[in-house]
Structure formats: C-alpha cells, structure tokens
Design a protein around this motif. Structure first.
Motif, PDB file in Angstrom:
ATOM      1  N   ASN A   1      29.829 -36.518   3.584  1.00  0.00           N
ATOM      2  CA  ASN A   1      29.435 -37.161   2.340  1.00  0.00           C
ATOM      3  C   ASN A   1      30.087 -36.458   1.146  1.00  0.00           C
ATOM      4  O   ASN A   1      29.418 -36.056   0.201  1.00  0.00           O
ATOM      5  CB  ASN A   1      27.906 -37.149   2.212  1.00  0.00           C
ATOM      6  CG  ASN A   1      27.431 -38.037   1.068  1.00  0.00           C
ATOM      7  OD1 ASN A   1      28.113 -38.991   0.710  1.00  0.00           O
ATOM      8  ND2 ASN A   1      26.278 -37.712   0.505  1.00  0.00           N
ATOM      9  N   GLN A   2      31.403 -36.262   1.231  1.00  0.00           N
ATOM     10  CA  GLN A   2      32.168 -35.643   0.155  1.00  0.00           C
ATOM     11  C   GLN A   2      33.553 -36.308   0.088  1.00  0.00           C
ATOM     12  O   GLN A   2      34.077 -36.766   1.106  1.00  0.00           O
ATOM     13  CB  GLN A   2      32.348 -34.136   0.387  1.00  0.00           C
ATOM     14  CG  GLN A   2      31.072 -33.337   0.462  1.00  0.00           C
ATOM     15  CD  GLN A   2      30.406 -33.139  -0.883  1.00  0.00           C
ATOM     16  OE1 GLN A   2      30.991 -33.398  -1.921  1.00  0.00           O
ATOM     17  NE2 GLN A   2      29.156 -32.677  -0.866  1.00  0.00           N
TER      18      GLN A   2
ATOM     19  N   CYS B   1      26.379 -29.052  -2.561  1.00  0.00           N
ATOM     20  CA  CYS B   1      25.679 -29.310  -1.303  1.00  0.00           C
ATOM     21  C   CYS B   1      24.765 -28.133  -1.012  1.00  0.00           C
ATOM     22  O   CYS B   1      24.868 -27.075  -1.635  1.00  0.00           O
ATOM     23  CB  CYS B   1      26.664 -29.540  -0.149  1.00  0.00           C
ATOM     24  SG  CYS B   1      27.740 -28.132   0.190  1.00  0.00           S
ATOM     25  N   CYS B   2      23.882 -28.286  -0.056  1.00  0.00           N
ATOM     26  CA  CYS B   2      22.953 -27.220   0.293  1.00  0.00           C
ATOM     27  C   CYS B   2      23.622 -26.247   1.259  1.00  0.00           C
ATOM     28  O   CYS B   2      24.712 -26.487   1.773  1.00  0.00           O
ATOM     29  CB  CYS B   2      21.683 -27.800   0.916  1.00  0.00           C
ATOM     30  SG  CYS B   2      21.957 -28.599   2.514  1.00  0.00           S
TER      31      CYS B   2
ATOM     32  N   THR C   1      24.331 -27.662   4.827  1.00  0.00           N
ATOM     33  CA  THR C   1      25.508 -28.524   4.858  1.00  0.00           C
ATOM     34  C   THR C   1      26.783 -27.687   4.818  1.00  0.00           C
ATOM     35  O   THR C   1      27.761 -27.989   5.511  1.00  0.00           O
ATOM     36  CB  THR C   1      25.482 -29.496   3.663  1.00  0.00           C
ATOM     37  OG1 THR C   1      24.299 -30.297   3.742  1.00  0.00           O
ATOM     38  CG2 THR C   1      26.691 -30.412   3.674  1.00  0.00           C
TER      39      THR C   1
ATOM     40  N   TYR D   1      29.908 -27.660   7.430  1.00  0.00           N
ATOM     41  CA  TYR D   1      31.310 -27.866   7.075  1.00  0.00           C
ATOM     42  C   TYR D   1      32.188 -26.774   7.672  1.00  0.00           C
ATOM     43  O   TYR D   1      33.283 -27.045   8.182  1.00  0.00           O
ATOM     44  CB  TYR D   1      31.470 -27.887   5.548  1.00  0.00           C
ATOM     45  CG  TYR D   1      30.919 -29.118   4.870  1.00  0.00           C
ATOM     46  CD1 TYR D   1      30.529 -30.234   5.596  1.00  0.00           C
ATOM     47  CD2 TYR D   1      30.784 -29.179   3.483  1.00  0.00           C
ATOM     48  CE1 TYR D   1      30.020 -31.357   4.983  1.00  0.00           C
ATOM     49  CE2 TYR D   1      30.280 -30.310   2.843  1.00  0.00           C
ATOM     50  CZ  TYR D   1      29.895 -31.394   3.602  1.00  0.00           C
ATOM     51  OH  TYR D   1      29.405 -32.517   2.972  1.00  0.00           O
TER      52      TYR D   1
END
Length: 306
Positions: free
Chosen positions: A23-24, A59-60, A63, A67
């Motif tokens: 989601n990036q 992001c947290c 996440t 990655y």
C-alpha cells in the motif's frame, strides 16, 4: 441465472486481492529505502529510527518490518540485530560461596531490604565483560544507572580487584567524595574475584564512606538483568571472543557514547544520555567526557572502532 456460491466466491476473491500487495507508491518505497537502509546498516534499531524520524515514515513498525522481510529495501534482515535466544536455565544449586565472608551483610536479600527501606535510592549495577577466555588481558568494567539506563564503560588492564579499585579512586578524586556518593550510593554486582574486597571499594583513601556494595546470588545474573541486557550493545560492536588488548580507552569511550545515544522504547523514545542530563549530577558527564551523538550518526556495528 443468479448463483449464491459464485457471488460469495467472487466477493471473497475481491476481498483478498484488494488487501494484497504494497500500500505504497514506488516513490514512497524509494524514499523509505533512502531513509531506512543507511541507518539499519549502521547498526541502529527500528526503535531508534522511529524515535527520530517518525514523522517521515508513513507506516507503522510492523509494516516496516514486513517491507524489510520482503526485500523491498537495500537493507535486509541480515542487517538487523538478531533476536536474542536464551538457553534453558539450569536448576538452582547451592554453593559454598553463599557463606563467604565478603558477602556477610551484603547479600541480595540484604540489598532488597535496603531498597525497600530506601525506595528513592539510585541503584547502579556493575559487572565486567571479558574478551578472550584467558588468565590475563584487558577487560571492560561496566556500570549502569538503573534510573536512566546510562552505561559507563572503562577499559581495565586486567581483571583484578586492584584495577577496579583504581577506577573507583580516580572517580572519587575527580568527582569528590560527596558527588561520588550522590551518584553511586548503592552498587549491585556479582561475586567475581575482582569485586570480593568490598571495603576497598566502599571507602576512599581517607576512610570516607563513598558507596555500599551488595552481591547477587551465585549464578543469578538475572538479578542485575538491566546491565546484562545492555551488554548486548557492546557485543554488537565487539563480538564475544574478540581480544580487547588492541583497544584504547578513547575507542571504548566512543562506543559508550554511541550506546548512550540510541533512543529506547522503554524510555519513551528518549536516549540514556539525554535522560541522564536531567536525573544525574552533570559533573559526571564532564569528567568522563560523555557526549551526545547525532541520531543519524549513531553506529553500533564493528566498523565503529576500525
């Protein structure tokens, strides 16, 4: 014709596929890579990076770990610190050291009674860290202030009570007995031979009481667990079994400053150095030359001392 099963299967597939992938945007991933990878390769932790760059990371932490695990960054899992795995502890056994004279009135139970009676006392934990397993050679004397996690590291010429006493005498001379007692009112250590002359450590050359020494139970290093946990920072730069004879106090002081400049989760993103400036007498900082390292310059890999 309407098929309920086909409609449900289509819905489920859409639900799953919409949550797959990253989601990036490619630009965001590139930006994160340029920020995160150089810091990870310096040996910094995710906690330290977030403490200083949270506003720049969209992001947290979970996440971000995902990655890195999926190989989206130049930094890989191998660049991150290993998760500590503890060996199964042996069952408690009794040793004759329990009755040794140097422990009388200074046992762990005595320590607990003292802390209960003086709940605001500043506890300092003390230990030594060896390089190679040999009878002679340099070792590290470590001292941790439990109220702020600040760790002091001194390079000793050998693992003897005389070398430890020399550090105490030097600190006493530089700080003064009153300031020494203010900073080190209570010291908890193990039963190593280098610590088995408590009177020599507790009193100055002029007979002034400067600290109180207490001992953990034999084979119970967990009783000073904060210091044992912080030894991991030393091992990130100086692996276990590495000979310490080639290091100087200047190099060890550099390592000490980098360790104390890493932000910690348990300190709410603060560093031990910054917290110690608020809680400890700052004369200590000038005597030992404690310095704050810029967040992005913190490095906890062996290359730091090369």
């Amino acid at each position: 014709f309407y098929s309920a099963k086909y409609a449900q299967d289509t819905y489920t597939e859409t639900l799953i596929s919409s949550r797959e992938g990253i989601n990036q945007t490619p630009a965001d991933i590139y930006m994160l890579d340029q920020l995160i990878s150089p810091l990870l390769k310096k040996g910094q932790s995710i906690a330290h990076i977030y403490a200083n760059h949270a506003a720049e990371i969209p992001c947290c932490r979970k996440t971000l770990y995902n990655y890195i695990d999926r190989g989206l960054f130049q930094a890989r899992n191998v660049d991150m610190r290993r998760r500590v795995r503890y060996k199964v502890r042996r069952q408690k056994t009794s040793f004759s050291i329990f009755t040794k004279e140097f422990r009388l009135g200074r046992t762990y139970d005595d320590y607990l009674k003292y802390v209960k009676a003086n709940p605001n006392v500043n506890v300092v934990q003390m230990d030594t860290v060896e390089g190679t397993k040999k009878e002679s050679g340099k070792v590290l004397l470590t001292m941790l202030f439990c109220n702020c996690s600040l760790m002091l590291i001194f390079l000793l010429p050998d693992k003897t009570e005389a070398s430890v006493a020399d550090i105490f005498d030097w600190l006493n001379e530089q700080l003064g007995t009153d300031t020494f007692h203010e900073l080190f009112p209570l010291i908890l250590t193990d039963n190593g031979t280098e610590f088995q002359n408590p009177e020599r450590l507790e009193y100055s050359h002029f007979g002034e009481k400067r600290t109180s020494i207490y001992y953990c139970n034999p084979h119970s290093s967990w009783q000073k667990g904060m210091l044992e946990k912080n030894h991991e920072y030393i091992r990130l730069v100086i692996p276990k079994g590495k000979n310490l004879d080639n290091y100087s106090q200047n190099q060890i002081s550099l390592l000490m400053n980098h360790i104390n400049s890493e932000a910690r989760d348990k300190l709410n993103g603060c560093t031990p150095f910054k917290l110690s400036k608020l809680l400890l007498n700052n004369k200590l900082h000038s005597v030992i030359e404690l310095k704050d390292i810029a967040p992005d310059e913190v490095s906890l890999i062996p290359e730091l001392l090369k």
